[in-house]
Every structure is written in C-alpha cells, then in structure tokens.
Scaffold this motif. Structure first.
Motif, short mmCIF file in Angstrom:
data_model
loop_
_atom_site.label_atom_id
_atom_site.label_comp_id
_atom_site.label_asym_id
_atom_site.label_seq_id
_atom_site.Cartn_x
_atom_site.Cartn_y
_atom_site.Cartn_z
N SER A 1 -3.06 -25.68 -10.98
CA SER A 1 -1.68 -26.12 -10.76
C SER A 1 -0.88 -26.10 -12.06
O SER A 1 0.31 -25.76 -12.07
CB SER A 1 -1.67 -27.51 -10.12
N ALA A 2 -1.52 -26.44 -13.19
CA ALA A 2 -0.81 -26.43 -14.46
C ALA A 2 -0.40 -25.01 -14.83
O ALA A 2 0.72 -24.77 -15.29
CB ALA A 2 -1.67 -27.04 -15.57
N ARG A 3 -1.32 -24.05 -14.59
CA ARG A 3 -0.96 -22.67 -14.92
C ARG A 3 0.18 -22.18 -14.04
O ARG A 3 1.11 -21.54 -14.51
CB ARG A 3 -2.19 -21.77 -14.77
N ARG B 1 -11.61 -33.92 -5.77
CA ARG B 1 -12.24 -34.68 -6.85
C ARG B 1 -13.41 -33.93 -7.45
O ARG B 1 -13.59 -33.90 -8.66
CB ARG B 1 -12.68 -36.05 -6.34
N ALA C 1 2.51 -23.97 -12.72
CA ALA C 1 3.76 -24.60 -13.17
C ALA C 1 4.26 -23.95 -14.44
O ALA C 1 5.47 -23.77 -14.63
CB ALA C 1 3.53 -26.09 -13.39
N ALA C 2 3.34 -23.56 -15.33
CA ALA C 2 3.76 -22.98 -16.60
C ALA C 2 4.36 -21.60 -16.42
O ALA C 2 5.12 -21.13 -17.27
CB ALA C 2 2.58 -22.92 -17.57
N ILE C 3 4.03 -20.95 -15.29
CA ILE C 3 4.59 -19.62 -15.04
C ILE C 3 6.02 -19.73 -14.52
O ILE C 3 6.82 -18.81 -14.68
CB ILE C 3 3.68 -18.84 -14.05
N ILE C 4 6.37 -20.89 -13.93
CA ILE C 4 7.69 -21.00 -13.28
C ILE C 4 8.86 -20.76 -14.23
O ILE C 4 9.78 -20.02 -13.87
CB ILE C 4 7.79 -22.36 -12.55
N PRO C 5 8.85 -21.32 -15.47
CA PRO C 5 9.97 -21.00 -16.36
C PRO C 5 10.12 -19.49 -16.61
O PRO C 5 11.23 -18.96 -16.58
CB PRO C 5 9.63 -21.73 -17.66
N LEU C 6 8.98 -18.80 -16.81
CA LEU C 6 9.04 -17.35 -17.02
C LEU C 6 9.60 -16.65 -15.79
O LEU C 6 10.49 -15.80 -15.89
CB LEU C 6 7.64 -16.82 -17.35
N TRP D 1 -6.53 -29.10 -11.67
CA TRP D 1 -5.58 -29.27 -12.78
C TRP D 1 -5.23 -27.92 -13.38
O TRP D 1 -4.07 -27.60 -13.60
CB TRP D 1 -6.20 -30.16 -13.87
N ARG D 2 -6.28 -27.15 -13.69
CA ARG D 2 -6.07 -25.88 -14.37
C ARG D 2 -5.16 -24.96 -13.56
O ARG D 2 -4.19 -24.40 -14.07
CB ARG D 2 -7.44 -25.22 -14.58
N GLU E 1 -12.05 -31.24 -9.72
CA GLU E 1 -10.81 -31.73 -10.32
C GLU E 1 -10.30 -30.83 -11.43
O GLU E 1 -9.12 -30.52 -11.52
CB GLU E 1 -11.02 -33.15 -10.87
N GLU E 2 -11.22 -30.35 -12.28
CA GLU E 2 -10.75 -29.55 -13.40
C GLU E 2 -10.07 -28.28 -12.93
O GLU E 2 -9.03 -27.88 -13.48
CB GLU E 2 -11.93 -29.20 -14.32
#
Lengths: 296, 361
Positions: free
Chosen positions: B41-43, B31, B45-50, B38-39, B34-35
C-alpha cells in the motif's frame, strides 16, 4: 586574510559596518513582523465593528447574508482532504522513509517517485485547478462539485504530508527499532506499534499544516468546486459547494457595503480557522519536544 | 520451550478462525502478512504523485496542442490578447477552428510573472537573512521563539487574505505616500527611469512584487533560521577568537556554511512566487495586453490570467480560448518545474548537510 588589520581607520570602518549590519538585521525583522501584524489587525478592524453572530447560522445570498454554507463547505472540503490526502500522503511518506532505502534495486525508482513528489509540491495550483476543470468537471461530466475539488486539493497537499511523515519517521531513535528487533517483532508489527507510534506527533503536525493550506486555497477551487449559496449536500458530484475563500475573492470589490462586510467576515473566519490549526500543530510539537527531553 | 509455546498458540489461534466470519479471516490474513500489506500500500501511495503529475501534464499538452499549432512561436513574443469575434464564421488555421480575428500572445504574462517574482526574491532574500540572523544571534530565546513562530504562521495565512490587505490597505497607501516620493526623486538615468512616471492607484507591478515578497519571506526566513541554528558553535567561536565582528562571522562563517540551503530555499520561494495566483490577481490590476510601462504600471501574470480569463474563455464556442490558456499554463508549469528541479540539483550537489528545505515546521 586581510580581515584583521592593525590600522585604526579600518577598525572604525569595521565598527560602523558591524553597527549597520546589526541594525539592518533588526530592521528586516521589523519588516517581516510589522506587515504581518498590520495585516491581521487590519482584517480584525474591518470585520469586527460590523460583526453579527448570525453570520455563522444563516446561508449566503451572494453579496449579503451569512456564511454558514461557506463555513460548512470549507470544513467538508478539509475533512475530505484529510481522508484522501491524509491516507495517500502518510503511506507515501512511509514508503520514502522506510521502504525506498538505497538497499535493494529500489534506489532508482525511489528517486523518480521522490522527484515527482517534490516537483508536484512546487506545481502552480491554478494549473492543477485548470486541469481539474478540463478533465474532471468537463471531461468526465462531473460538473462543479466536491469530488474534483477534493482530488485536485489532495494532489496539491500530498507532497507536504508525505514530506512531514518522512522526516517524522526518520527522527524515530534507532534504539527503538533495535529494541523492537531484539524482542523479535516482525518488521510490519514494528512499523505499526513502534515507528508510527513515535512518529505520530510529527505526522499530525504535517497533516494539520496541509489542512490549513487546503482550507485557505482559492485558485484551484474556483473552477472545480464552483459555488452555491446552499448548504453542502451529500453528493460528491453534480452539486457545487460553497467555501470561504470564494466570498473573500468576489465580494471585496462589489459596490455595496454588505458585500464588503461578507468579504471581511469570511477573511476573519478563515484567519481564525487557519490560526487554530497552526497553533494546535505548534502545541503538539512543543509538548512532544518536552516529552522527549523528559525521557532522556 | 518457547518453540513449543509458539506452536501451541498458533494451533489454538487457527482453530477458531476457520469457523468465524470472513472479516476476521481477512484480519488474520492481513496480520500474518502485515509487512507485505504495508509495503504494497505504501508503494501504491508513493506512485500516486507521479501518476497525478503525468496525468496533469498530459492533459495540459493535449489541451494546449491546437493552440500551439495556431499561435506558433509568436505566442512567446506577441502582446496581443484578442479573443476574436463570436459572431463571424469560424476560421480554420492548420486544421484548428478558432473565431475570426483571434490573436493571442503571452509575452506580457511571461514578463509579468518573471518581473514580479524577481522583485519578490530581491526583497525577500536580504530581509530573510537579516530576520534569521536577528532571531538566532541577536535576540534572547524568550522573544525569538514567539517571533519565529509568528514568522512561520505568516506562511499559513491564506493568499486571498494577503491579497485583500494588499489591494485595500497596502496598495492605496503606497500609491498615495510612497510611490510619488520615489518617482519624483529618482534621477532620469537609463535603469532608474523605470521608477519614474505615473504612479497609478496602487495596483501594479511593484505592489504585486511587494505582496509576493511578503508571502515568500516566511519560507526563506524560517528555513534560513533553522539552517543558522544547525551551524556548530565551534567555527563561529573560532572566528570570534580571531577577532571577527558578528557581521564578519556571519559573512565569512555562518552564511558560507549553509549557502546551498539558503539558495535552495530561495529558489523554492521563487517557485511559489511564480505560481501564486489569487493575491497577484487582486493587486496586479489584471490588465492584459501590455508589459508594465514603469514599475508602478498595471500588469498581469500567467497564473492571474488563467484564473481571471477562464470564465470568459469558456464562452468561446470553438474552445480555442480555453486551449490558449492551457498553452499559457503549460509555459508556467515548465518554468516552475525547471526552477524546482534546479533548486534540488543545487542543494543536492553542493550540500552534505541534510537541511530541511521547504514549508516544513
């Protein structure tokens, strides 16, 4: 421009062209809606006269028997895709909408990641299935099983979920954020409590559509999930799993009538499942739209 | 005052956490950062398609390499599809083992893929524009809304169900009543004579193109409808004030306004048609080794060949047949990636309208 001409002959020609255009537009609507209704009715007409409810409660014997294993298998696959692709897709969507903004030097990497996601969304599903078979089922000795199927299907639908999440987050009104910032919320807290909360309906819609795609896929599953007439087991690897599309695909051109009925029943159940998902997503959209208009 | 309150709160918050479980301490840590959570885990996840795309392409290239070495450039032009003898001694070409007499060419598959997709787009594009026009300009909302929803639902119908309808209902019906009519009345001139000749049993090139067209119409039509609705009313009213008819407003105002979006949606539909597998495998006849002799002829596509041949290819002990399918898959992947990237470039270069393109809802 010479479009407006006082000549009466031209006027008549334009009137005829206008009429032709209008009727062509109506005719093309008929050409879209007609075959679609024909298709749905055809599946119902072929399946319903021979429908037995015990299709839902008995397992398949290949070209005869019920479809319980396939229904449960499809549901298990959809649930797995929900967990894997849902998590990855929503997080990736958050990245594209919130964090990969042109500020900072992140622009170039954002563009690369975004392009990769878009290319993946147009990638032929059978090629993904082939790679799943070669690399996961054979290469890693997992055999035909649930995990390779889930990974390949997730790779396939992550772009859809990411895109839906991104556009849902972008539609969150700016004054929500400004209000949250004025109240002194930290960016992370604001993302969780304000942005994601208001974007939730759009995200859920995207996930439901992705699930309907995953449930209706055949090509990537044939060589990753394999097939079995047993009920789904708890193991992720080494155990094949049944799914509805397999029975549609293999049983329609078998010689016996029982096989045809299995195929039609599977098609009907698939259609119902997909329709439920799509109608649910549509209802969510309609309700949130009404809600938003009421707020204004 | 608020500063004092904040301090007191944080002191009381830290106090009990020190003595409680690891879970709560991790929760508090998450907590307070938190930022970053997020930052990060989001990054990731965004690398997974590549990463997934890179993985898929590298597996394809590695697997296809032996086949590329043996089949050479003639793979693109040859029509042969001979798995070779499984009993003879294994032959080596360029250091790659393959069964004696094996010879592969992908020309019929590539031609079939392009032919069916082009037929699908030629049918789907005008129908989609007409449908979008009818839904946005001609019909009252109470009927255009449900119909628009119906068109969107069509995009979600599983391709295997569409294929089932195509092979059991549409194909036989067309082969009995429609194809003979066309074949007997088309004049015998250079281009149109492709429409003459034997009409078959309903499994073939034209049926595949029609079924694919039906599958990509919802993609193009619903995007075009959304685009038409984004066109502001003023330019259209201006056109009407100049005395333009509805058709002319559509031709000179509405369609130019959203042209790049329509092109993008069409190319995306083309990409879907190129990669579609199961429906085409059901209605094409899945016949290897020749390009369709006329528009009704049986044929196959790259995607349909992979799905129908991988089973038997796996029985090739040298693995050469499986490798050849990887080469075919690589060609398909290159074509569809090229088409997709071209669509993005067209849309990005010519459009400042941030139009949603693709299967959004």
């Amino acid at each position: 421009m010479s479009i407006i001409s006082p000549s009466m002959q031209r006027t008549r020609a334009r009137r005829v062209r206008e009429m032709l255009f209008r009727s062509a537009a109506m005719a093309s609507l008929v050409f879209v809606v007609g075959p679609a209704m024909w298709l749905v009715i055809e599946v119902v007409v072929r399946a319903v006269p021979h429908w037995h409810w015990n299709v839902l409660t008995t397992v398949s014997q290949g070209t005869s028997g019920g479809l319980e294993n396939a229904i449960l298998g499809t549901l298990v696959i959809m649930f797995g895709v929900l967990i894997i692709a849902g998590t990855i897709g929503i997080l990736a969507g958050i990245h594209f909408a919130e964090l990969a903004r042109p500020r900072r030097s992140g622009k170039a990497s954002g563009a690369v990641l975004r392009t990769a996601t878009e290319v993946l969304s147009g990638f032929p599903s059978i090629v993904l299935g082939y790679v799943g078979y070669i690399a996961l089922c054979v290469g890693l000795h997992w055999g035909f099983s649930l995990l390779p199927a889930l990974l390949i299907l997730s790779l396939m639908v992550v772009p859809y979920i990411a895109k839906a999440t991104e556009s849902a987050i972008r539609q969150v009104p700016t004054n929500y954020r400004e209000g949250a910032e004025a109240l002194g919320m930290s960016p992370g807290y604001m993302l969780r409590r304000i942005v994601l909360k208001s974007a939730l309906p759009g995200i859920v819609t995207g996930v439901l559509i992705a699930l309907s795609i995953a449930g209706g896929e055949t090509a990537p599953l044939l060589y990753t999930a394999g097939i079995t007439n047993n009920l789904p087991s708890a193991s992720l690897i080494h155990q094949p799993i049944g799914y509805l599309t397999y029975y549609v695909w293999t049983d329609y051109n078998q010689p016996t009538n029982e096989a045809h009925y299995v195929s039609y029943d599977a098609a009907l159940i698939l259609l119902v499942m997909v329709l439920v998902l799509l109608v649910t997503s549509r209802i969510i959209v309609a309700r949130t739209q009404r809600h938003a208009e009421g707020n204004r | 005052m608020s500063v004092v309150g904040g301090d007191a709160e944080s002191i009381t918050a830290i106090g009990p956490i020190r003595r409680t479980s690891v879970v709560r301490r991790i929760g508090a840590l998450l907590r307070s950062n938190e930022e970053h959570v997020w930052r990060w885990s989001a990054r990731t996840a965004a690398i997974i398609p590549l990463a997934g795309l890179a993985f898929v392409l590298s597996v394809l290239v590695l697997k296809a390499w032996p086949a590329v070495k043996v089949n050479g450039f003639s793979f693109l032009t040859s029509s042969a599809w001979q798995p070779g003898s499984t009993y003879g001694a294994v032959v080596h070409t360029n250091g790659v083992a393959h069964p004696p007499g094996s010879s592969y060419g992908a020309w019929p598959l590539i031609a079939g893929t392009l032919q069916t997709s082009i037929i699908a787009v030629l049918i789907a594009l005008p129908i989609s524009i007409g449908t979008a026009f009818a839904l946005t300009e001609r019909l009252p909302t109470w009927i255009s809304k449900p119909l628009g929803f119906f068109v969107e639902i069509l995009a979600g119908i599983p391709s295997v169900v569409i294929g089932l309808w195509g092979v059991l209902t549409l194909g036989p019906l067309l082969a009995q009543h429609v194809y003979p009519l066309i074949a007997n009345h088309v004049p015998n001139v250079p281009v149109l004579n492709y429409f003459r000749g034997p009409t078959g049993y309903g499994e073939g090139l034209l049926t595949s193109g029609l079924v694919l067209g039906l599958m990509i119409v919802p993609i193009i039509a619903s995007t075009t409808r959304d685009l038409f609705m984004q066109v502001p009313p003023l330019p259209k009213e201006g056109g009407e004030a100049l005395g333009l008819t509805d058709a002319e407003v559509a031709r000179w105002v509405t369609i130019p306004w959203v042209r790049s979006g329509i092109i993008g949606a069409t190319v995306l539909g083309l990409g879907r048609a190129l990669g579609e597998t199961i429906a085409v495998a059901m209605v094409s006849g899945s016949v290897l080794g020749h390009v369709a002799p006329n528009i009704y002829g049986t044929m196959t596509t790259v995607a349909a060949t992979i799905v129908s041949q991988l089973d038997s290819a796996a029985t090739d002990g040298t693995g050469f047949a499986v490798s050849t399918l990887a080469e075919a898959g690589l060609i398909l992947a290159v074509i569809s990636v090229f088409v997709n990237v071209a669509a993005r470039v067209i849309v990005n270069r010519t459009s400042h309208l941030s139009a949603p393109v693709g299967r959004d809802s």
